[in-house]
Design a protein around this motif. Structure first.
Motif, PDB file in Angstrom:
ATOM      1  N   ALA A 311       0.849  -1.194   0.000  1.00  0.00           N
ATOM      2  CA  ALA A 311       0.000   0.000   0.000  1.00  0.00           C
ATOM      3  C   ALA A 311       0.884   1.244   0.000  1.00  0.00           C
ATOM      4  CB  ALA A 311      -0.926   0.008   1.216  1.00  0.00           C
ATOM      5  N   PHE A 312       1.954   1.191   0.782  1.00  0.00           N
ATOM      6  CA  PHE A 312       2.849   2.352   0.802  1.00  0.00           C
ATOM      7  C   PHE A 312       3.475   2.574  -0.577  1.00  0.00           C
ATOM      8  CE2 PHE A 312       7.234   3.943   1.267  1.00  0.00           C
ATOM      9  CZ  PHE A 312       6.901   5.263   1.549  1.00  0.00           C
ATOM     10  N   LEU A 313       3.897   1.477  -1.217  1.00  0.00           N
ATOM     11  CA  LEU A 313       4.495   1.629  -2.554  1.00  0.00           C
ATOM     12  C   LEU A 313       3.465   2.152  -3.558  1.00  0.00           C
ATOM     13  CD1 LEU A 313       6.733  -1.562  -2.910  1.00  0.00           C
ATOM     14  CD2 LEU A 313       7.478   0.803  -2.607  1.00  0.00           C
ATOM     15  N   GLY A 314       2.304   1.505  -3.598  1.00  0.00           N
ATOM     16  CA  GLY A 314       1.318   1.843  -4.624  1.00  0.00           C
ATOM     17  C   GLY A 314       0.692   3.202  -4.420  1.00  0.00           C
ATOM     18  N   ALA A 315       0.218   3.446  -3.192  1.00  0.00           N
ATOM     19  CA  ALA A 315      -0.448   4.716  -2.928  1.00  0.00           C
ATOM     20  C   ALA A 315       0.597   5.793  -2.642  1.00  0.00           C
ATOM     21  CB  ALA A 315      -1.415   4.566  -1.743  1.00  0.00           C
ATOM     22  N   GLY A 316       1.517   5.483  -1.742  1.00  0.00           N
ATOM     23  CA  GLY A 316       2.471   6.496  -1.299  1.00  0.00           C
ATOM     24  C   GLY A 316       3.473   6.865  -2.374  1.00  0.00           C
ATOM     25  N   VAL A 317       4.264   5.892  -2.832  1.00  0.00           N
ATOM     26  CA  VAL A 317       5.351   6.206  -3.766  1.00  0.00           C
ATOM     27  C   VAL A 317       4.803   6.488  -5.167  1.00  0.00           C
ATOM     28  CG1 VAL A 317       7.481   5.374  -4.813  1.00  0.00           C
ATOM     29  CG2 VAL A 317       6.987   4.862  -2.409  1.00  0.00           C
ATOM     30  N   TRP A 318       3.983   5.559  -5.683  1.00  0.00           N
ATOM     31  CA  TRP A 318       3.448   5.774  -7.041  1.00  0.00           C
ATOM     32  C   TRP A 318       2.428   6.916  -7.076  1.00  0.00           C
ATOM     33  CZ3 TRP A 318       6.765   1.854  -7.299  1.00  0.00           C
ATOM     34  CH2 TRP A 318       7.263   1.506  -8.532  1.00  0.00           C
ATOM     35  N   GLY A 319       1.798   7.202  -5.949  1.00  0.00           N
ATOM     36  CA  GLY A 319       0.884   8.347  -5.896  1.00  0.00           C
ATOM     37  C   GLY A 319       1.670   9.652  -5.922  1.00  0.00           C
ATOM     38  N   PHE A 320       2.715   9.686  -5.093  1.00  0.00           N
ATOM     39  CA  PHE A 320       3.512  10.913  -5.009  1.00  0.00           C
ATOM     40  C   PHE A 320       4.141  11.273  -6.351  1.00  0.00           C
ATOM     41  CE2 PHE A 320       7.368  13.346  -4.218  1.00  0.00           C
ATOM     42  CZ  PHE A 320       6.861  14.381  -3.457  1.00  0.00           C
ATOM     43  N   MET A 321       4.531  10.212  -7.084  1.00  0.00           N
ATOM     44  CA  MET A 321       5.183  10.390  -8.377  1.00  0.00           C
ATOM     45  C   MET A 321       4.490  11.422  -9.281  1.00  0.00           C
ATOM     46  SD  MET A 321       6.026   6.929 -10.402  1.00  0.00           S
ATOM     47  CE  MET A 321       7.075   5.904  -9.443  1.00  0.00           C
ATOM     48  N   HIS A 322       3.157  11.437  -9.286  1.00  0.00           N
ATOM     49  CA  HIS A 322       2.445  12.298 -10.249  1.00  0.00           C
ATOM     50  C   HIS A 322       1.473  13.257  -9.576  1.00  0.00           C
ATOM     51  CE1 HIS A 322      -0.990   9.093 -10.702  1.00  0.00           C
ATOM     52  NE2 HIS A 322      -0.562   9.215  -9.475  1.00  0.00           N
ATOM     53  N   THR A 323       1.698  13.524  -8.280  1.00  0.00           N
ATOM     54  CA  THR A 323       0.673  14.289  -7.569  1.00  0.00           C
ATOM     55  C   THR A 323       0.915  15.795  -7.565  1.00  0.00           C
ATOM     56  OG1 THR A 323      -0.810  14.067  -5.683  1.00  0.00           O
ATOM     57  CG2 THR A 323       1.502  14.383  -5.158  1.00  0.00           C
ATOM     58  N   LEU A 324       2.152  16.220  -7.820  1.00  0.00           N
ATOM     59  CA  LEU A 324       2.408  17.662  -7.824  1.00  0.00           C
ATOM     60  C   LEU A 324       1.921  18.258  -9.142  1.00  0.00           C
ATOM     61  CD1 LEU A 324       5.981  17.577  -6.225  1.00  0.00           C
ATOM     62  CD2 LEU A 324       3.807  18.096  -5.093  1.00  0.00           C
TER      63      LEU A 324
END
Ligand code: HEM
Ligand code: HEM
Ligand SMILES: [Fe+2]
Length: 466
Positions: A311-324
């Motif tokens: 969940a941390f990888l998918g939501a946290g890392v992969w989410g952060f990747m394109h959230t800005l």
């Protein structure tokens, strides 16, 4: 099983796993259509397959959450479920409504389905994830109300714990936010604005509370660690979830015609959303390291730790990747979005439901605390097969997405969409093949329920641990 009424969870779990299979089969069909355009055409067009894939995902996760609640709440509340009969009746109503809806998706055109279900009188159809006919949506609300009543009454009459309260708040939020599915303004910007109140505030808000409480419950049971320790973690995790997740909705408001300030608010708050997911990783490992006992169900521990990490990888890392906002300007709606959607849904919600099923099923099947050694080994194989193949699927989509952005959206001479799709076709082929490995993992998982052997007992587990 401590309370007889917990057994109502079993049909929910079985139906959930059945729909999981449907979801994956349709994922594979679409994956194939990506590279062989007329595969199964005209029997199953891509848009139909996508609808079945995403809707069955959401529905089986909901069945999983309901089953998990029916199992967890009596034990937390130290009392029988308010009404096991109601739980079973709602199960059948829900299942029949879902199957009829899927049959509708597969046997007629979407516009025919809209017509015969009276969509013109109260139009709610036609939006990703919320494609269900209006009467199905009404059915969902009825089932949700009956479910909340049943769970709520049980919590009220019994012991109140932080775990069951957090779960209940999450479930009420889930049902409440779904009501925005009924609001479908003509103005497309407004429509999208509220659509995210369901889609985003579910997975990055109230569902996270459900996830945290299920994890907390399973970890308490598996490790024997004091409730007080777990509760302190829960308080902080849900506070940070809501503080970051609610305003984080702004990361979907960048380009839909909402006010420009959302580019700041959305970027800042959603950039903090990985924090609660990271806390769940630290929490899970911390609790397992402090364990006071060696529980015979080792497979359940693996699923629980896997949930937190993935969940941390998918939501946290992969989410952060394109959230800005400046990044999302380029990546919006590309394969990077799909990569993140897959890993986040799998890591957080697929895995948390499988964690609960893994923990509860031996009890529900009268095996005691754990299945046989052989069954657990198969479960662990399936965990790794599914998790590693999903991770690779996501890496392929991420690579496709980066190339897509580069060729199609960046630079002076952008390529047309379809030409770019051909450039990245290799990654789509790789996804189909890896998807078959995922399916294999799922089959091994289902087969584990039929594995022979004596259940592992508490005593044997303690001896093995020395
Ligand atoms: C548990 C595993 C899976 C989960 C949780 C999942 C979830 C999702 C979600 C949420 C979407 C919508 C994404 C979006 O619109 O951005 C989606 C679309 C899709 N999924 Fe899956 N999926 C899973 C497994 C698979 C597998 C195994 C395959 C195929 C090998 C697959 C192929 C696809 C395809 C082709 C789409 C459509 C993407 C598009 O519209 O371009 N999925 N899936
Ligand atoms: C378990 C939690 C999460 C799940 C299940 C999830 C799932 C998804 C899905 C399925 C989409 C595609 C929606 C669509 O357009 O159809 C999406 C979009 C998005 N998610 Fe998440 N997500 C989660 C958490 C997060 C977090 C924590 C962040 C930020 C750190 C994030 C950032 C984004 C962004 C920026 C988009 C929009 C992508 C675009 O513009 O195309 N997500 N998410
Ligand atoms: Fe979001």
């Amino acid at each position: 099983m401590q309370y007889a009424s917990q057994s109502v969870a079993k049909p929910y779990f079985i139906a959930a796993l059945g729909l999981f299979v449907v979801q994956i089969l349709f994922g594979l069909i679409m994956g194939t259509q990506y590279v062989v355009g007329d595969f199964l055409f005209p029997a199953i067009p891509f848009d139909t397959a996508k609808m079945v894939h995403t809707n069955s995902l959401i529905v089986w996760l909901l069945l999983g959450f309901m089953g998990a609640s029916y199992y967890l709440v009596p034990e937390e509340s130290e009392t029988e479920l308010h009404s096991p009969k109601l739980a079973i009746a709602l199960f059948w109503i829900f299942l029949v409504a879902v199957l009829l809806t899927v049959v509708g998706y597969l046997t007629m055109t979407y516009s025919t389905l809209a017509k015969i279900t009276g969509n013109e009188y109260w139009p709610t159809m036609g939006r990703l994830y919320l494609e269900q006919p209006t009467i199905t949506k009404i059915g969902i609300v009825v089932v949700a109300l009956g479910f909340l009543y049943n769970i709520g009454m049980t919590v009220l009459k019994g012991r109140k714990t932080v775990v069951s309260s957090v779960l209940l708040i999450g479930l009420i939020g889930l049902a409440g936010l779904f009501l925005f599915a009924f609001y479908n303004p003509d103005n497309l910007a407004l429509d999208k604005y509220y659509w995210w109140w369901v889609v985003h505030l579910w997975v990055e808000g109230v569902w996270e509370l459900i996830m945290a409480s299920i994890l907390a419950f399973v970890l308490i049971k598996l490790t024997g660690v004091d409730r007080e320790v777990v509760e302190k973690w829960l308080y902080v995790i849900i506070a940070v979830t809501l503080i970051t997740g609610i305003l984080g909705t702004g990361h979907h408001y960048y380009w839909i015609g909402a006010p420009e300030y959302w580019q700041w608010w959305g970027s800042i708050f959603s950039a903090l959303e990985p924090i609660p997911f990271f806390m769940m990783v630290v929490f899970a490992f911390n609790i397992v390291n402090r364990r006071r006992r060696d529980h015979p169900n080792q497979a359940a521990t693996l699923w629980a730790l896997g949930t937190a990490v993935m969940a941390f990888l998918g939501a946290g890392v992969w989410g952060f990747m394109h959230t800005l906002a400046p990044v999302n300007y380029y990546t919006h709606g590309t394969q990077i979005t799909a990569a993140h959607g897959h890993l986040a849904f799998y890591g957080a919600y697929v895995l948390v439901v499988l964690t609960m099923i893994s923990y509860a099923m031996p009890h529900l099947r009268g095996q005691g605390s754990a299945a046989s050694n052989r069954a657990q080994v198969m479960e662990m194989w399936s965990f790794w097969l599914m998790t590693v193949s999903m991770f690779f699927i996501v890496l392929f989509l991420t690579a496709a997405g980066i190339l897509q952005v580069w060729l199609q959206r960046y630079g002076a001479d952008p390529m047309p969409f379809m030409q770019v799709q051909e450039e990245v076709a290799l990654f789509y082929w790789a996804r189909v093949l890896t998807g078959l490995v995922f399916l294999t993992g799922l089959i091994v998982y289902l087969a584990s329920f039929f594995a022979k052997g004596e259940p592992v007992t508490e005593k044997a587990a303690a001896q093995a641990a020395g």
